[in-house]
Design an enzyme around this catalytic site. Structure first.
Site, PDB file in Angstrom:
ATOM      1  N   HIS A 251       2.439   1.723  -3.470  1.00  0.00           N
ATOM      2  CA  HIS A 251       1.589   1.920  -4.652  1.00  0.00           C
ATOM      3  C   HIS A 251       1.386   3.293  -4.966  1.00  0.00           C
ATOM      4  CE1 HIS A 251      -2.178   1.676  -6.862  1.00  0.00           C
ATOM      5  NE2 HIS A 251      -1.972   0.271  -6.836  1.00  0.00           N
TER       6      HIS A 251
ATOM      7  N   TYR B 276       0.839  -1.333   0.034  1.00  0.00           N
ATOM      8  CA  TYR B 276       0.016  -0.122  -0.157  1.00  0.00           C
ATOM      9  C   TYR B 276       0.641   1.371   0.118  1.00  0.00           C
ATOM     10  CZ  TYR B 276      -2.502   3.755   2.764  1.00  0.00           C
ATOM     11  OH  TYR B 276      -3.232   4.851   3.245  1.00  0.00           O
TER      12      TYR B 276
END
Length: 109
Positions: free
Chosen positions: A80, A77
């Site tokens: 990303h 995450y």
């Protein structure tokens, strides 16, 4: 960071910079919430405003909680591109931020 299989919570406490309108804050919150649709390891998102009567918030006004399946999911995450782009905008609007990742533990009595 300790490897954690199983659910992991990513908690961000925030104090927005003075002068931001409620509309600007709402737009930032919606952008944050939308990351759950863009980043597969992010399983859930919740947020709220401080309502404590204890006055121990140390200036933090908002809390954001994201749920992941593992610490590896949090690492994915964080790296990303959608998160990187959003974080650059979001963090520029913050006066203070505190982030904690934890694996929830239930106490059985």
């Amino acid at each position: 960071m300790e490897e954690a299989k199983g659910e992991v919570k990513h908690v961000l406490l925030a104090k927005f910079k003075d002068g931001l309108s409620e509309d600007e804050i709402e737009k930032l919150i919606k952008g944050y919430a939308n990351l759950v649709n863009l980043i597969e390891p992010m399983k859930a998102f919740k947020w709220g405003k401080d309502v404590s009567i204890e006055n121990l918030h140390q200036g933090f006004t908002h809390i954001f909680e994201s749920t992941f399946e593992s610490t590896e999911g949090i690492a994915e995450y964080i790296a990303h591109p959608a998160h990187v782009e959003f974080a650059n905008i979001f963090l520029s609007k913050m006066e203070k931020v505190l982030v904690i990742d934890f694996k929830p533990t239930t106490v059985h009595l």
